[in-house]
Design a protein around this motif. Structure first.
Motif, mmCIF file in Angstrom:
data_model
loop_
_atom_site.group_PDB
_atom_site.id
_atom_site.type_symbol
_atom_site.label_atom_id
_atom_site.label_comp_id
_atom_site.label_asym_id
_atom_site.label_seq_id
_atom_site.Cartn_x
_atom_site.Cartn_y
_atom_site.Cartn_z
ATOM 1 N N LEU A 1 -1.294 -1.888 3.339
ATOM 2 C CA LEU A 1 -0.395 -0.796 2.976
ATOM 3 C C LEU A 1 -0.121 0.050 4.209
ATOM 4 C CD1 LEU A 1 -2.131 0.457 -0.303
ATOM 5 C CD2 LEU A 1 -0.078 -0.976 -0.176
ATOM 6 N N ARG A 2 0.971 0.806 4.175
ATOM 7 C CA ARG A 2 1.245 1.787 5.211
ATOM 8 C C ARG A 2 0.496 3.074 4.886
ATOM 9 N NH1 ARG A 2 5.220 3.346 8.958
ATOM 10 N NH2 ARG A 2 6.268 1.336 8.664
ATOM 11 N N GLY A 3 -0.058 3.695 5.891
ATOM 12 C CA GLY A 3 -0.726 4.982 5.681
ATOM 13 C C GLY A 3 -1.878 5.170 6.653
ATOM 14 N N GLU A 4 -2.007 6.381 7.167
ATOM 15 C CA GLU A 4 -3.060 6.664 8.144
ATOM 16 C C GLU A 4 -4.436 6.404 7.575
ATOM 17 O OE1 GLU A 4 -6.049 9.744 9.598
ATOM 18 O OE2 GLU A 4 -4.939 9.702 7.705
ATOM 19 N N LEU A 5 -4.657 6.751 6.303
ATOM 20 C CA LEU A 5 -5.986 6.597 5.725
ATOM 21 C C LEU A 5 -6.362 5.123 5.583
ATOM 22 C CD1 LEU A 5 -7.554 8.701 2.916
ATOM 23 C CD2 LEU A 5 -7.885 6.256 2.951
ATOM 24 N N ILE A 6 -5.510 4.327 4.969
ATOM 25 C CA ILE A 6 -5.860 2.923 4.755
ATOM 26 C C ILE A 6 -5.928 2.171 6.082
ATOM 27 C CG2 ILE A 6 -3.459 2.225 4.341
ATOM 28 C CD1 ILE A 6 -6.667 0.766 2.733
ATOM 29 N N GLN A 7 -5.110 2.553 7.061
ATOM 30 C CA GLN A 7 -5.153 1.874 8.361
ATOM 31 C C GLN A 7 -6.449 2.201 9.097
ATOM 32 O OE1 GLN A 7 -0.455 2.600 8.910
ATOM 33 N NE2 GLN A 7 -1.455 1.951 10.795
ATOM 34 N N ARG A 8 -6.891 3.462 9.055
ATOM 35 C CA ARG A 8 -8.148 3.818 9.715
ATOM 36 C C ARG A 8 -9.340 3.169 9.013
ATOM 37 N NH1 ARG A 8 -7.370 7.715 13.803
ATOM 38 N NH2 ARG A 8 -5.739 9.183 13.175
ATOM 39 N N VAL A 9 -9.355 3.212 7.703
ATOM 40 C CA VAL A 9 -10.480 2.629 6.969
ATOM 41 C C VAL A 9 -10.536 1.123 7.196
ATOM 42 C CG1 VAL A 9 -11.371 2.156 4.656
ATOM 43 C CG2 VAL A 9 -10.657 4.466 5.262
ATOM 44 N N THR A 10 -9.378 0.460 7.220
ATOM 45 C CA THR A 10 -9.349 -0.973 7.518
ATOM 46 C C THR A 10 -9.958 -1.253 8.886
ATOM 47 O OG1 THR A 10 -7.389 -1.318 6.138
ATOM 48 C CG2 THR A 10 -7.854 -2.983 7.807
ATOM 49 N N ALA A 11 -9.608 -0.422 9.871
ATOM 50 C CA ALA A 11 -10.169 -0.594 11.217
ATOM 51 C C ALA A 11 -11.669 -0.353 11.218
ATOM 52 C CB ALA A 11 -9.472 0.355 12.188
ATOM 53 N N LEU A 12 -12.128 0.690 10.533
ATOM 54 C CA LEU A 12 -13.559 1.006 10.509
ATOM 55 C C LEU A 12 -14.361 -0.119 9.854
ATOM 56 C CD1 LEU A 12 -13.450 4.800 9.591
ATOM 57 C CD2 LEU A 12 -14.215 3.811 11.763
ATOM 58 N N PHE B 1 -2.044 8.813 1.531
ATOM 59 C CA PHE B 1 -1.379 8.376 2.749
ATOM 60 C C PHE B 1 -2.093 8.919 3.987
ATOM 61 C CE2 PHE B 1 1.849 8.355 6.058
ATOM 62 C CZ PHE B 1 2.485 7.149 5.872
ATOM 63 N N TRP B 2 -2.409 10.232 3.975
ATOM 64 C CA TRP B 2 -3.017 10.886 5.121
ATOM 65 C C TRP B 2 -4.482 11.242 4.863
ATOM 66 C CZ3 TRP B 2 -0.770 10.604 9.612
ATOM 67 C CH2 TRP B 2 0.631 10.578 9.705
ATOM 68 N N THR B 3 -5.079 11.965 5.805
ATOM 69 C CA THR B 3 -6.350 12.705 5.693
ATOM 70 C C THR B 3 -7.613 11.871 5.800
ATOM 71 O OG1 THR B 3 -6.585 12.701 3.263
ATOM 72 C CG2 THR B 3 -5.162 14.367 4.205
ATOM 73 N N ALA B 4 -7.565 10.713 6.436
ATOM 74 C CA ALA B 4 -8.814 9.983 6.699
ATOM 75 C C ALA B 4 -9.739 10.784 7.607
ATOM 76 C CB ALA B 4 -8.505 8.631 7.347
ATOM 77 N N VAL C 1 -5.900 17.934 0.176
ATOM 78 C CA VAL C 1 -6.604 17.850 -1.097
ATOM 79 C C VAL C 1 -6.434 16.478 -1.744
ATOM 80 C CG1 VAL C 1 -4.678 18.707 -2.508
ATOM 81 C CG2 VAL C 1 -7.030 19.088 -3.254
ATOM 82 N N LEU C 2 -5.378 15.756 -1.414
ATOM 83 C CA LEU C 2 -5.156 14.439 -2.011
ATOM 84 C C LEU C 2 -6.275 13.470 -1.675
ATOM 85 C CD1 LEU C 2 -1.311 14.085 -1.414
ATOM 86 C CD2 LEU C 2 -2.501 14.808 -3.493
#
Length: 319
Positions: free
Chosen positions: A58-69, A218-221, A267-268
């Motif tokens: 998916l597109r999104g800063e949170l899912i992209q960072r978590v995928t990398a981690l 989408f955000w806030t990772a 908060v999301l």
């Protein structure tokens, strides 16, 4: 295979220049670089055995960072953005730091910012003194340090005070328990990856609502991960890390004008923290009463203000 010393994880976007990645790959020592792209964004065409390029589901800063981690295998892990540049000796700095502070969870890089389009590619990096030779001071948020002081000291960062009580008065006067020398965010810090991987085991299952249905903001990772690691290994009054002195170890170029850093509803993601750590008063205060929190989002303060003005109970603001 021997695991690398440092995993550097980076969420990607469209339009990132090859020259940025070429600079990042100048880092010396045992490292891996994990770049996670949104769907349909092509990889940068550079070959390096340390480089792993992945497409996120998916597109999104949170899912992209978590995928990398989740793919990070280094002893330490560092999360940065695709407009940031790292000191080429960052691995030596990390090993020096943790050999002197083996009980720390992380250390924060000293950062210098540059305007968009003015990337400091040609500016040489200065050497950092040996960690053992740097003075350590307690972190003071009310004190402004001079550049000379920042070059001579390393500031303590205590763990987030999760055991603070639920503060109902924050409804009327705003939060106060977030004030202090602790830090909530994950990015720009070198973490022990063992702690991060254990924290992910609590974070990722919370994306599942029920059955096949997922909730992934989408955000806030950044704040989600920083608070998850510290909450998962909470020790009251622990010094969780340190803020390194100048000269800088991280250089950041401002976002492009069409990608401003604003309008992100933290908060999301923080409701996921509340789901995971419901016993911590600090998490309740953050999620419910913080600016942009659940109460502030749904409380119709603008409508009530206009009604009060129509009834003559409040004078309108005059600019």
């Amino acid at each position: 295979m021997t695991n690398p010393k440092l995993s550097i994880i980076i969420p990607m976007r469209e339009g990132v220049q090859d020259s940025w990645l070429q600079e990042i790959l100048k880092i010396q020592g045992s490292a891996e670089f994990i770049l996670v792209y949104p769907p349909h964004v092509p990889f940068i065409n550079i070959s390096d055995s340390r480089l792993h390029q992945i497409t996120s589901p998916l597109r999104g800063e949170l899912i992209q960072r978590v995928t990398a981690l989740l793919n990070a295998s280094g002893k330490y892990v560092l999360s940065i953005n695709c407009d940031e540049y790292l000191h080429p000796n960052i691995i030596d700095i990390a090993e020096d730091y943790f050999s002197n502070f083996p009980d720390s969870y992380f250390f924060r890089l000293n950062q210098v910012q540059f305007p968009f389009g003015d990337a400091p590619i040609d500016k040489p990096w200065d050497s950092l003194p040996k960690i053992q030779d740097i003075e350590v001071r307690k972190r003071e948020t009310s004190k402004a340090y001079s550049e000379a002081e920042k070059q001579q000291m390393m500031r303590e960062i205590p763990i987030v005070p999760f055991d603070n009580k639920l503060d109902l008065l924050a409804i009327f006067r705003g939060r106060k328990d977030q004030q202090g020398p602790h830090q909530e965010n994950f990015d720009k810090k070198v973490w022990k990856n063992e702690l991060v991987q254990k924290a992910l085991k609590g974070v990722v299952p919370n994306f599942t609502l029920f059955g096949p249905f997922k909730y992934i903001p989408f955000w806030t990772a950044d704040r989600l991960m920083g608070l998850s690691v510290q909450a998962g290994f909470f020790e009251p009054e622990k010094i969780a890390g340190h803020w390194l002195p100048l000269p800088e170890q991280l250089r950041t170029e401002d976002n492009p004008p069409n990608q401003p850093r604003k309008n992100r509803r933290y908060v999301l993601a923080e409701i996921l923290l509340l789901r995971q750590f419901p016993s911590f008063g600090y998490i309740w205060n953050l999620t419910v009463f913080d600016r942009g929190g659940l109460f502030m989002v749904w409380f119709p303060k603008d409508a009530l203000r206009k009604l009060a003005q129509k009834l003559g109970l409040k004078k309108p603001n005059v600019s």
